[in-house]
Write a protein that holds these residues in place. Sequence first.
Motif, PDB file in Angstrom:
ATOM      1  N   ASP A  27      -0.447  -6.267  11.640  1.00  0.00           N
ATOM      2  CA  ASP A  27       1.241  -6.314  10.745  1.00  0.00           C
ATOM      3  C   ASP A  27       0.951  -5.839   9.991  1.00  0.00           C
ATOM      4  O   ASP A  27       1.785  -5.689   8.368  1.00  0.00           O
ATOM      5  CB  ASP A  27       0.945  -7.552  10.300  1.00  0.00           C
ATOM      6  CG  ASP A  27      -0.402  -8.481   9.817  1.00  0.00           C
ATOM      7  OD1 ASP A  27      -1.339  -7.472   9.976  1.00  0.00           O
ATOM      8  OD2 ASP A  27      -0.624  -9.479   8.898  1.00  0.00           O
ATOM      9  N   ILE A  28      -0.126  -4.913   9.792  1.00  0.00           N
ATOM     10  CA  ILE A  28      -0.010  -3.839   7.955  1.00  0.00           C
ATOM     11  C   ILE A  28       0.780  -2.475   8.479  1.00  0.00           C
ATOM     12  O   ILE A  28      -0.440  -2.009   9.109  1.00  0.00           O
ATOM     13  CB  ILE A  28      -1.183  -3.513   7.328  1.00  0.00           C
ATOM     14  CG1 ILE A  28      -1.750  -5.071   7.123  1.00  0.00           C
ATOM     15  CG2 ILE A  28      -1.870  -3.002   6.376  1.00  0.00           C
ATOM     16  CD1 ILE A  28      -3.384  -4.859   6.300  1.00  0.00           C
ATOM     17  N   VAL A  68       1.617  -2.607  -2.887  1.00  0.00           N
ATOM     18  CA  VAL A  68       1.407  -2.193  -2.278  1.00  0.00           C
ATOM     19  C   VAL A  68       2.320  -1.373  -1.117  1.00  0.00           C
ATOM     20  O   VAL A  68       2.556  -2.430  -0.169  1.00  0.00           O
ATOM     21  CB  VAL A  68      -0.319  -1.951  -1.984  1.00  0.00           C
ATOM     22  CG1 VAL A  68      -1.289  -1.983  -3.324  1.00  0.00           C
ATOM     23  CG2 VAL A  68      -0.447  -2.799  -1.273  1.00  0.00           C
ATOM     24  N   TRP A  69       2.209  -0.287  -0.677  1.00  0.00           N
ATOM     25  CA  TRP A  69       2.567   0.134   0.512  1.00  0.00           C
ATOM     26  C   TRP A  69       1.814   0.868   1.095  1.00  0.00           C
ATOM     27  O   TRP A  69       0.688   2.139   0.628  1.00  0.00           O
ATOM     28  CB  TRP A  69       3.955   1.434   0.225  1.00  0.00           C
ATOM     29  CG  TRP A  69       4.640   0.095  -0.074  1.00  0.00           C
ATOM     30  CD1 TRP A  69       4.988   0.432  -1.764  1.00  0.00           C
ATOM     31  CD2 TRP A  69       6.204   0.612   0.086  1.00  0.00           C
ATOM     32  NE1 TRP A  69       6.580  -0.213  -2.303  1.00  0.00           N
ATOM     33  CE2 TRP A  69       7.293  -0.221  -1.137  1.00  0.00           C
ATOM     34  CE3 TRP A  69       6.236   0.839   1.491  1.00  0.00           C
ATOM     35  CZ2 TRP A  69       7.982  -0.623  -0.798  1.00  0.00           C
ATOM     36  CZ3 TRP A  69       7.988   0.380   1.359  1.00  0.00           C
ATOM     37  CH2 TRP A  69       9.518  -0.568   0.368  1.00  0.00           C
ATOM     38  N   MET A 118      -0.385   2.665  -1.967  1.00  0.00           N
ATOM     39  CA  MET A 118       0.100   3.512  -3.327  1.00  0.00           C
ATOM     40  C   MET A 118       0.910   2.073  -3.578  1.00  0.00           C
ATOM     41  O   MET A 118       1.801   1.074  -3.075  1.00  0.00           O
ATOM     42  CB  MET A 118       1.121   4.390  -2.889  1.00  0.00           C
ATOM     43  CG  MET A 118       1.398   5.230  -3.985  1.00  0.00           C
ATOM     44  SD  MET A 118       3.264   4.530  -4.634  1.00  0.00           S
ATOM     45  CE  MET A 118       4.001   5.739  -3.731  1.00  0.00           C
ATOM     46  N   ALA A 119       0.959   1.878  -4.973  1.00  0.00           N
ATOM     47  CA  ALA A 119       1.022   1.164  -5.690  1.00  0.00           C
ATOM     48  C   ALA A 119       2.427   1.689  -6.169  1.00  0.00           C
ATOM     49  O   ALA A 119       2.051   1.848  -7.297  1.00  0.00           O
ATOM     50  CB  ALA A 119      -0.148   0.371  -6.388  1.00  0.00           C
ATOM     51  N   VAL A 159       5.639  -0.553   4.289  1.00  0.00           N
ATOM     52  CA  VAL A 159       6.205  -2.199   4.311  1.00  0.00           C
ATOM     53  C   VAL A 159       5.362  -2.034   3.061  1.00  0.00           C
ATOM     54  O   VAL A 159       4.733  -2.173   2.751  1.00  0.00           O
ATOM     55  CB  VAL A 159       5.939  -2.867   5.250  1.00  0.00           C
ATOM     56  CG1 VAL A 159       6.418  -4.063   5.172  1.00  0.00           C
ATOM     57  CG2 VAL A 159       6.458  -2.247   7.304  1.00  0.00           C
ATOM     58  N   PRO A 160       5.960  -3.097   2.363  1.00  0.00           N
ATOM     59  CA  PRO A 160       5.217  -3.544   0.946  1.00  0.00           C
ATOM     60  C   PRO A 160       4.398  -5.188   1.283  1.00  0.00           C
ATOM     61  O   PRO A 160       4.826  -5.564   1.833  1.00  0.00           O
ATOM     62  CB  PRO A 160       6.523  -4.292   0.157  1.00  0.00           C
ATOM     63  CG  PRO A 160       7.677  -4.502   0.921  1.00  0.00           C
ATOM     64  CD  PRO A 160       7.873  -3.443   1.875  1.00  0.00           C
ATOM     65  N   TYR A 161       3.614  -5.175   0.804  1.00  0.00           N
ATOM     66  CA  TYR A 161       2.448  -6.177   1.537  1.00  0.00           C
ATOM     67  C   TYR A 161       2.126  -6.476  -0.428  1.00  0.00           C
ATOM     68  O   TYR A 161       1.250  -5.198  -1.803  1.00  0.00           O
ATOM     69  CB  TYR A 161       1.322  -5.257   1.683  1.00  0.00           C
ATOM     70  CG  TYR A 161       1.896  -5.577   2.937  1.00  0.00           C
ATOM     71  CD1 TYR A 161       2.040  -6.241   4.077  1.00  0.00           C
ATOM     72  CD2 TYR A 161       1.497  -3.844   3.542  1.00  0.00           C
ATOM     73  CE1 TYR A 161       2.380  -6.102   5.697  1.00  0.00           C
ATOM     74  CE2 TYR A 161       2.369  -3.417   4.485  1.00  0.00           C
ATOM     75  CZ  TYR A 161       2.395  -4.740   5.275  1.00  0.00           C
ATOM     76  OH  TYR A 161       3.272  -4.458   6.933  1.00  0.00           O
ATOM     77  N   SER A 162       1.943  -7.457  -0.490  1.00  0.00           N
ATOM     78  CA  SER A 162       1.341  -8.184  -2.036  1.00  0.00           C
ATOM     79  C   SER A 162      -0.574  -7.898  -1.724  1.00  0.00           C
ATOM     80  O   SER A 162      -0.686  -8.709  -0.772  1.00  0.00           O
ATOM     81  CB  SER A 162       1.246  -9.405  -2.229  1.00  0.00           C
ATOM     82  OG  SER A 162       0.644  -9.867  -3.504  1.00  0.00           O
TER      83      SER A 162
END
Length: 289
Positions: free
Chosen positions: A87-88, A109-110, A133-134, A92-95
């Motif tokens: 699911d990563i 982050v991406w 990468m943030a 796609v942005p993730y906290s």
Amino acid sequence: MRTSLTIGSLRAIADLDPHFDEWELVDLAGWYGRPSILHDAEPIPGQHGFLPPTEVTYAGRYVYVTLRKRVQPHQDIRSHHWGEFSDIRIGVPYSMTVEDAAGALTTDVWLTEAPDFVIDTVEWWATVTLPLMAPDPRKYGPARPLRISATPETTNGLEFPLFEDGFLSFGPFDTGAGFGAGSFALHNHGSIESYPIYRVTGAIAGGFSILTDGGELKFAQTVPPGTELVLSPYAGGRAVLNGVDVTVSLTVADWVPVARGERRGFTFVPVGTASAGAELAVDFREAWI
């Protein structure tokens, strides 16, 4: 306290005893250091060196997260453990939250490329490196919500908007001016400026203004009952009403941050009458670099 990491549903803890169930956090390269500096370097005509930069900013933050866990010999290791990262996905942005002895800090982050997945068939470790990468290099503390009623309460002939909870203080501004009705202050004890996000629920006739020293946000449109208007400085500075872009009605857009170490005052001024339940909610988080 052991450092822990959370990205979406994935969680890892540093200095974990080796076993087969949990990921151990091995490295957080790039998380604790400062990101690189960006500035326009213009050569001095006919001379050595450059002119002084007119604007200096930070680049995005690159973080390389390394995790490992024990694996069972002879099982279908790659497919079994890769499923935990399914699911990563790239782009796609993730906290991502890192919690250590100093507290919990969060950034978006991406995943920049596919994770590097290595199996050690001697010690039987599975090791994964996530290149992240943030785009916003700041690391944010927990949200400190503040809610202000847009409906004044009358006391002895005076009307005051109601304040509920939140990271709020009353008293004189640093300039010496006092707080008036509808005014509040935000503190940033972090190491870099941070911007509030405003959420206004209706109904408020004719719009409103949010004032601070050196800037104003003015929304010149009625906020209908049962709707939420979001004013955010991110993504270019937008006004979104129930998911619809209404930035055209944001007639004055001075996005003023709360600087590091600053205590900044604001005033919320509805233009027309407000219905019961109408309010301003302020989302503010202290920021570190």
